[in-house]
Design a protein around this motif. Structure first.
Motif, PDB file in Angstrom:
ATOM      1  N   ARG A   1       0.805  -1.220   0.107  1.00 22.92           N
ATOM      2  CA  ARG A   1      -0.088   0.030  -0.034  1.00 22.92           C
ATOM      3  C   ARG A   1       0.504   1.673   0.112  1.00 22.92           C
ATOM      4  NH1 ARG A   1      -1.764   3.472   3.483  1.00 22.92           N
ATOM      5  NH2 ARG A   1      -0.710   2.701   4.850  1.00 22.92           N
ATOM      6  N   LEU A   2       2.192   1.128   0.939  1.00 27.73           N
ATOM      7  CA  LEU A   2       3.121   2.596   0.986  1.00 27.73           C
ATOM      8  C   LEU A   2       3.186   2.422  -0.573  1.00 27.73           C
ATOM      9  CD1 LEU A   2       4.365   1.994   4.457  1.00 27.73           C
ATOM     10  CD2 LEU A   2       2.514   3.620   3.875  1.00 27.73           C
ATOM     11  N   LYS A   3       3.735   1.544  -0.718  1.00 24.81           N
ATOM     12  CA  LYS A   3       4.989   1.889  -2.553  1.00 24.81           C
ATOM     13  C   LYS A   3       3.944   2.253  -3.900  1.00 24.81           C
ATOM     14  CE  LYS A   3       8.253  -1.472  -2.003  1.00 24.81           C
ATOM     15  NZ  LYS A   3       9.219  -1.198  -2.523  1.00 24.81           N
ATOM     16  N   ILE A   4       2.549   2.257  -3.367  1.00 23.87           N
ATOM     17  CA  ILE A   4       1.355   2.757  -4.027  1.00 23.87           C
ATOM     18  C   ILE A   4       1.009   4.229  -3.845  1.00 23.87           C
ATOM     19  CG2 ILE A   4      -1.361   2.201  -5.244  1.00 23.87           C
ATOM     20  CD1 ILE A   4      -1.224  -0.938  -4.621  1.00 23.87           C
ATOM     21  N   MET A   5       0.632   4.111  -2.744  1.00 25.05           N
ATOM     22  CA  MET A   5       0.595   5.459  -2.564  1.00 25.05           C
ATOM     23  C   MET A   5       1.656   6.503  -2.442  1.00 25.05           C
ATOM     24  SD  MET A   5      -1.160   5.584   1.325  1.00 25.05           S
ATOM     25  CE  MET A   5      -0.766   6.623   1.280  1.00 25.05           C
ATOM     26  N   ASN A   6       3.126   6.032  -2.245  1.00 24.58           N
ATOM     27  CA  ASN A   6       4.572   7.043  -2.549  1.00 24.58           C
ATOM     28  C   ASN A   6       4.634   6.875  -3.687  1.00 24.58           C
ATOM     29  OD1 ASN A   6       2.981   7.926   0.306  1.00 24.58           O
ATOM     30  ND2 ASN A   6       4.923   6.651   0.904  1.00 24.58           N
ATOM     31  N   GLY A   7       5.131   5.582  -4.763  1.00 21.63           N
ATOM     32  CA  GLY A   7       5.912   5.515  -5.741  1.00 21.63           C
ATOM     33  C   GLY A   7       7.066   4.946  -5.775  1.00 21.63           C
ATOM     34  N   VAL A   8       8.084   4.603  -6.148  1.00 26.03           N
ATOM     35  CA  VAL A   8       9.339   3.483  -6.575  1.00 26.03           C
ATOM     36  C   VAL A   8       9.763   4.746  -7.027  1.00 26.03           C
ATOM     37  CG1 VAL A   8      10.350   1.918  -5.665  1.00 26.03           C
ATOM     38  CG2 VAL A   8       8.142   1.982  -5.753  1.00 26.03           C
TER      39      VAL A   8
ATOM     40  N   ILE B   1      -6.768   2.275  -2.937  1.00 27.17           N
ATOM     41  CA  ILE B   1      -5.479   1.683  -3.004  1.00 27.17           C
ATOM     42  C   ILE B   1      -5.029   0.444  -1.824  1.00 27.17           C
ATOM     43  CG2 ILE B   1      -2.852   2.210  -1.678  1.00 27.17           C
ATOM     44  CD1 ILE B   1      -3.715   5.324  -3.144  1.00 27.17           C
ATOM     45  N   ALA B   2      -6.051   0.816  -0.710  1.00 26.84           N
ATOM     46  CA  ALA B   2      -6.039  -0.590  -0.036  1.00 26.84           C
ATOM     47  C   ALA B   2      -6.233  -1.627  -0.693  1.00 26.84           C
ATOM     48  CB  ALA B   2      -6.573  -0.441   1.183  1.00 26.84           C
ATOM     49  N   ASN B   3      -7.363  -1.622  -0.852  1.00 22.67           N
ATOM     50  CA  ASN B   3      -7.947  -2.984  -1.760  1.00 22.67           C
ATOM     51  C   ASN B   3      -7.149  -3.280  -2.708  1.00 22.67           C
ATOM     52  OD1 ASN B   3     -10.874  -4.915  -1.943  1.00 22.67           O
ATOM     53  ND2 ASN B   3     -10.754  -4.154  -4.319  1.00 22.67           N
ATOM     54  N   LEU B   4      -6.126  -2.823  -3.868  1.00 21.97           N
ATOM     55  CA  LEU B   4      -5.172  -3.352  -4.701  1.00 21.97           C
ATOM     56  C   LEU B   4      -4.020  -3.498  -4.037  1.00 21.97           C
ATOM     57  CD1 LEU B   4      -4.322  -3.213  -7.464  1.00 21.97           C
ATOM     58  CD2 LEU B   4      -3.375  -1.275  -6.930  1.00 21.97           C
TER      59      LEU B   4
END
Length: 124
Positions: free
Chosen positions: A90-97, A113-116
């Motif tokens: 979830r953090l990677k999706i939210m903040n990007g890499v 985001i949480a569901n994904l």
């Protein structure tokens, strides 16, 4: 006189160093508490809606991670759940890499985001 000046400078350096250390530890503790609170938020522990997650994946992730999670411009996500838990995904999706993956916070709803992340975490 010289010894007193050096002692005063050393004392100041020690105080500044300790102040910096205390500040850094406090910041780290604050970040950990924030991440824990976010991870425990209801939407982050909700049951996964696979159909909705797949729709979000197709809309936002497929072009880089492939139609079957096999990877492409981005890494394979076929076994991402074996490497990362739901909250880390979830953090990677939210903040990007950096440098390739953009942050999706603001582009997707928190619940999406949480569901994904939950859906991806099931891929082990």
């Amino acid at each position: 006189m010289y010894k007193w000046a050096m002692a005063a400078l050393c004392a100041c350096a020690v105080v500044l160093g300790l102040s910096g250390l205390v500040y850094a530890v406090n910041q780290n503790a604050t970040e950990i508490a924030k991440e824990k609170a976010e991870a425990e938020a209801p939407e982050n522990n909700a049951p996964v809606d696979a159909e909705a997650a797949e729709a979000v994946y197709k809309k936002t992730c497929l072009s880089c991670h492939g139609g079957n999670l096999e990877g492409g411009a981005g890494p394979s996500l076929e076994t991402v759940g074996a490497k990362l838990d739901r909250n880390k995904i979830r953090l990677k999706i939210m903040n990007g890499v950096s440098p390739m993956m953009p942050a999706f916070k603001g582009q997707l709803e928190d619940a999406e985001i949480a569901n994904l992340a939950g859906w991806l975490a099931e891929h082990k």
